[in-house]
Design an enzyme around this catalytic site. Structure first.
Site, PDB file in Angstrom:
ATOM      1  N   GLN A 195      -7.581  -0.233  10.359  1.00 29.35           N
ATOM      2  CA  GLN A 195      -8.558   0.171   9.345  1.00 29.35           C
ATOM      3  C   GLN A 195      -9.555  -0.967   9.115  1.00 29.35           C
ATOM      4  OE1 GLN A 195      -8.341  -1.205   6.007  1.00 29.35           O
ATOM      5  NE2 GLN A 195      -9.937   0.045   5.096  1.00 29.35           N
TER       6      GLN A 195
ATOM      7  N   HIS B 111      -0.763  -5.958   7.793  1.00 29.82           N
ATOM      8  CA  HIS B 111      -1.463  -7.185   7.406  1.00 29.82           C
ATOM      9  C   HIS B 111      -1.235  -8.322   8.396  1.00 29.82           C
ATOM     10  CE1 HIS B 111      -1.477  -6.189   2.766  1.00 29.82           C
ATOM     11  NE2 HIS B 111      -2.099  -5.281   3.496  1.00 29.82           N
TER      12      HIS B 111
ATOM     13  N   LYS C 130      -8.789  -4.617   8.045  1.00 33.74           N
ATOM     14  CA  LYS C 130      -7.691  -5.336   8.675  1.00 33.74           C
ATOM     15  C   LYS C 130      -8.190  -6.445   9.600  1.00 33.74           C
ATOM     16  CE  LYS C 130      -4.541  -2.847   6.683  1.00 33.74           C
ATOM     17  NZ  LYS C 130      -5.372  -1.958   5.861  1.00 33.74           N
TER      18      LYS C 130
ATOM     19  N   TYR D  98      -0.004  22.553  28.863  1.00 32.91           N
ATOM     20  CA  TYR D  98       0.346  23.551  27.848  1.00 32.91           C
ATOM     21  C   TYR D  98       1.856  23.720  27.791  1.00 32.91           C
ATOM     22  CZ  TYR D  98      -0.511  27.488  24.721  1.00 32.91           C
ATOM     23  OH  TYR D  98      -0.563  28.317  23.620  1.00 32.91           O
TER      24      TYR D  98
ATOM     25  N   ARG E 288      -4.172  11.087  18.512  1.00 31.37           N
ATOM     26  CA  ARG E 288      -4.729  10.148  19.479  1.00 31.37           C
ATOM     27  C   ARG E 288      -5.982   9.460  18.943  1.00 31.37           C
ATOM     28  NH1 ARG E 288      -4.111  15.100  22.466  1.00 31.37           N
ATOM     29  NH2 ARG E 288      -6.373  15.337  22.348  1.00 31.37           N
TER      30      ARG E 288
ATOM     31  N   ASP F 182       6.416  -2.994   8.841  1.00 28.78           N
ATOM     32  CA  ASP F 182       5.053  -2.656   8.454  1.00 28.78           C
ATOM     33  C   ASP F 182       4.242  -3.943   8.599  1.00 28.78           C
ATOM     34  OD1 ASP F 182       2.636  -2.183   7.159  1.00 28.78           O
ATOM     35  OD2 ASP F 182       3.527  -0.912   5.615  1.00 28.78           O
TER      36      ASP F 182
ATOM     37  N   PHE G 119       0.845  -1.188   0.000  1.00 29.05           N
ATOM     38  CA  PHE G 119       0.000   0.000   0.000  1.00 29.05           C
ATOM     39  C   PHE G 119       0.883   1.241   0.000  1.00 29.05           C
ATOM     40  CE2 PHE G 119      -2.814   3.087   2.302  1.00 29.05           C
ATOM     41  CZ  PHE G 119      -3.775   3.188   1.301  1.00 29.05           C
TER      42      PHE G 119
END
Length: 403
Positions: A193, A170, A196, A232, A242, A167, A96
């Site tokens: 995603q 998969h 998956k 801050y 997040r 990676d 991908f």
């Protein structure tokens, strides 16, 4: 002879393969969060922290950092590893686009190295020749859930002092020599995603054993804040990457199913390969390269049109899908042939002018795209032994019709 479904005949496969898999446990987990009103995750606590700990332990890693998607996971790992503008990162061309586009987002140069013809994973024998003084990292992709040759890749990385970022988008639950994929390199990146094997619609995570990497990735995904700092107070060039409590709650439930689903896909993959291997012109990608659990996010086999009367790969894949098999012809071109790379539409300031992807050639990847690779999707691999038989029979039906 049975008429092909694409020509009006009856389908060989009449079953619909549902995805995602869920039940009341998933519904209740999300409902409980909705009722609590604690939807946000400004401190990465609650369900998010719980999932990070459980997923890190599942992978056999010390740390995990969730983020908005698998692409950002790779980007966080690259930046935290210390790459600088103009550095080179070795990637495969059969993957991908995010594997390579995230390198560009870091103002670094993707260097494409061809894949191995038996696995479609990065070919270790070709990596050393691509390394230059600018090379800083390797991103092996466990494509389709098949483990890369990590011993060879890690040996090269050690020799040249390179960072390895797996990676594993998969590869949730996959293993190489009984080590979970994603836990072997310096960092391992996953996607959640919707397609998956472990999913919450969207989301990502990075696992690592390196505390320095963890601290930096944790800061980068939380707008540059650091442990012990004020709300801050921003130390690094991060952003809000997040995930929400909703996603983490879903993932905690989905993780409970992952081992059983992985075993089912793995066993079905072995059986389907044995069935398809008896059909002329069909060659499943091989095992026996160190994988001890194959996740089969895709089941991939090579197609030889000369055994099917010259039927093109595209025509074959369309005929197979018409028979009811959740099949697809896969990527139509290697990444370096995408307009992004051909036209150098990078919007980056550090890519040297001499970089030219029009001259890149990776013959194995090109054959996979144009002639060979056919995919069956992961949710179909959760079917029964009889379903695998029907997939093989559908391929055989097309073979007989081509004679």
């Amino acid at each position: 002879m049975k008429q092909l479904a694409i020509n009006g005949g009856a389908k060989m496969v009449k079953k619909n393969f549902a995805w995602p898999v869920f039940d009341e446990r998933d519904v209740n987990a999300v409902t409980d969060i909705a009722k609590s009103g604690q939807w946000a995750n400004p401190d990465c606590k609650g369900y998010v922290e719980q999932f990070e700990k459980e997923f890190a332990a599942y992978c056999g890693s010390r740390y995990a950092v969730t983020c908005v998607n698998g692409s950002v996971a790779i980007r966080l790992a690259l930046i935290a590893s210390g790459v600088r503008p103009g550095d080179e990162v070795i990637v495969p061309p059969y993957t991908f686009i995010a594997t390579a586009s995230t390198v560009l987002e870091c103002n670094c140069v993707p260097v494409f190295v061809d894949i191995h013809p038996d696995t479609y994973n990065l070919d270790p024998s070709k990596i050393a020749a691509a390394i230059t003084p600018r090379t800083k990292a390797i991103i092996p992709v466990h494509f389709a859930g098949q483990a890369c040759d990590m011993d060879a890749i890690m040996a090269i990385a050690e020799r040249f002092k390179l960072t390895v970022i797996e990676d594993a988008a998969h590869a949730h639950g996959g293993a190489y020599k009984d080590r979970k994929l994603g836990s072997i390199g310096h960092a391992g990146c996953f996607s959640f995603q919707s397609s998956k094997n472990l999913n919450a619609g969207e989301g990502g995570i990075v696992v690592t054993n390196d505390e320095r990497l963890y601290d930096m990735m944790n800061s980068l995904r939380n707008v540059g804040r650091v442990k012990g700092g004020q709300w801050y107070e921003h130390h690094n060039l991060g952003c809000n990457y997040r995930i929400t409590q909703f996603q983490a709650a879903l993932l905690l439930q989905q993780l409970k199913r992952l081992d059983e689903q992985t075993r089912t896909r793995d066993e079905n993959g072995k059986y389907l390969a044995s069935r398809l291997s008896t059909i002329p012109g069909i060659t499943p990608l091989t095992r026996g390269h160190g994988e001890t659990a194959h996740t089969h996010h895709l089941f991939i086999f090579k197609y030889d049109k000369s055994q099917f009367g010259g039927l093109s790969k595209k025509q074959f894949a369309e005929a197979l899908a018409a028979e009811g098999v959740p099949a697809f012809m896969g990527y139509p071109k290697p990444l370096y042939e995408q307009p992004l790379f051909r036209d150098k539409n990078f919007l980056c300031y550090a890519i040297p002018d001499h970089v030219d992807y029009t001259n890149v050639r990776c013959p194995v990847a090109e054959r996979a795209c144009s002639e060979e690779a056919v995919w069956i999707l992961q949710h179909a691999m959760l079917g029964t032994r009889q379903d695998m038989d029907s997939f093989a029979e559908a391929v055989a039906k097309i073979y007989q019709a081509s004679k």
